[in-house]
Design a protein around this motif. Sequence first.
Motif, short mmCIF file in Angstrom:
data_model
loop_
_atom_site.label_atom_id
_atom_site.label_comp_id
_atom_site.label_asym_id
_atom_site.label_seq_id
_atom_site.Cartn_x
_atom_site.Cartn_y
_atom_site.Cartn_z
N GLY A 236 41.63 26.79 41.46
CA GLY A 236 41.04 27.59 40.39
C GLY A 236 39.78 28.30 40.82
N PHE A 237 38.94 27.61 41.59
CA PHE A 237 37.68 28.22 42.02
C PHE A 237 37.93 29.40 42.95
CE2 PHE A 237 33.82 28.45 44.63
CZ PHE A 237 32.86 28.51 43.63
N VAL A 238 38.82 29.22 43.92
CA VAL A 238 39.13 30.31 44.85
C VAL A 238 39.80 31.47 44.11
CG1 VAL A 238 40.56 30.93 46.84
CG2 VAL A 238 39.27 28.80 46.86
N SER A 239 40.68 31.17 43.18
CA SER A 239 41.36 32.24 42.43
C SER A 239 40.35 33.07 41.65
CB SER A 239 42.38 31.64 41.48
OG SER A 239 43.34 30.87 42.19
N GLY A 240 39.36 32.41 41.06
CA GLY A 240 38.36 33.16 40.30
C GLY A 240 37.44 33.96 41.18
N ILE A 241 37.03 33.40 42.33
CA ILE A 241 36.08 34.09 43.20
C ILE A 241 36.68 35.36 43.79
CG2 ILE A 241 34.78 33.88 45.36
CD1 ILE A 241 33.56 32.47 42.93
N ILE A 242 37.97 35.35 44.13
CA ILE A 242 38.58 36.53 44.74
C ILE A 242 39.20 37.45 43.68
CG2 ILE A 242 39.02 35.37 46.92
CD1 ILE A 242 41.90 35.03 46.13
N THR A 243 38.81 37.26 42.42
CA THR A 243 39.31 38.13 41.36
C THR A 243 38.82 39.56 41.53
OG1 THR A 243 39.42 36.26 39.84
CG2 THR A 243 39.42 38.43 38.85
#
Length: 373
Positions: A236-243
């Motif tokens: 979830g954290f990686v998905s949000g950061i590379i949004t």
Amino acid sequence: MAWHKQVTFWVVMLAVFVAASWLLSSVLLPFVAGLALAYFLNPVTSRLEGWGVSRLVAALATISFTLLIGILLMLLVVPIFGSQLAAFIQRLPEYIVKLQHLMTGERAEWLRDFVGDRMPSIQQGLGDLVSQGAAYMLTLIQGLWTGGQALISLFSLLVITPVVAFYILNDWNHMVVKVDSWVPLKHREVVRGLARQMDQAISGFVRGQSMVCVILGSFYAIGLTMTGLNFGFVIGFVSGIITFIPYVGSLTGLVLAGGVAIVQFFPDYSMIGLVIGIFVLGQFLEGYVLSPKLVGESVGLHPVWLMFALLAFGYLLGFLGLLLAVPLAAAGGVLVRFAIDQYLESPLYTGEPEQPVAVPPPQVPAVPSRQLR
């Protein structure tokens, strides 16, 4: 001739800038990061200065508070993120084997009801696709992890960047005035207008999209963790950061979380649907709430242009190129739109001959009557 000289001058300056950035890419990273941090924090520092705080104290307070927040986040988030990421990389081959078995093994009878006699060929194709995609994803994650470790271990990035950001913040107003004084007098208003448009595009995207990434990363990480998904926090954290890369962040998170959910919860379709629903809700919040409020519609960065800039600058300059991609893409978009507007108003487009500039006749000074005598 003057127009050709100006074009030649700026083309040469652009070539020198690109060549210097490419040659010094390994040295410029902390300085570019410091400049980006100063640009990001300048509105807060200016607000403190407007309240009567001296620029020096305001810059020092802003940098100190930012470093404190960064240290706290590293102490709280990095241990969880690092341990889950290492475990995820280690167990990724196991998850891939299980996912491939679900798609092509004995438990794939649910797929036979939909495809019928084409089941063997589809199983073979799905198996090859999963294997190739898994190998690519594993290489990508390992490269990102290795690059992140090397980046974190750089002494210059951790020490020089805050110092550079502090000095730039402290001298920001003087730097702006000095650069403005270098602009040719004849074109000063036009350049100022373009600079304001660039600042609006860059600030609107960088500051606004950063908030969107942080909010979505927190939402995805907390939501997936509450569902009990393995490695839900790191996914979830990686998905949000590379949004900030259009569609890449959400699709990456959906594929990773969906694959882990299928392996972990199958045949519990309700839990798999819940994991997918978190990303659907996140996309709804991003598209209809966060982006309109925080980023706005006046940024002018097309998703295709942004993705091209990230890939191109990342390929040429590495991580430094990724830092420069967004501001240069925003500035380039403003310049391209300005050039198109100038073209549409020029005789090249209208076909009308350029009107010569009327030169007023020289004024003959009147001779006083005394001198005539």
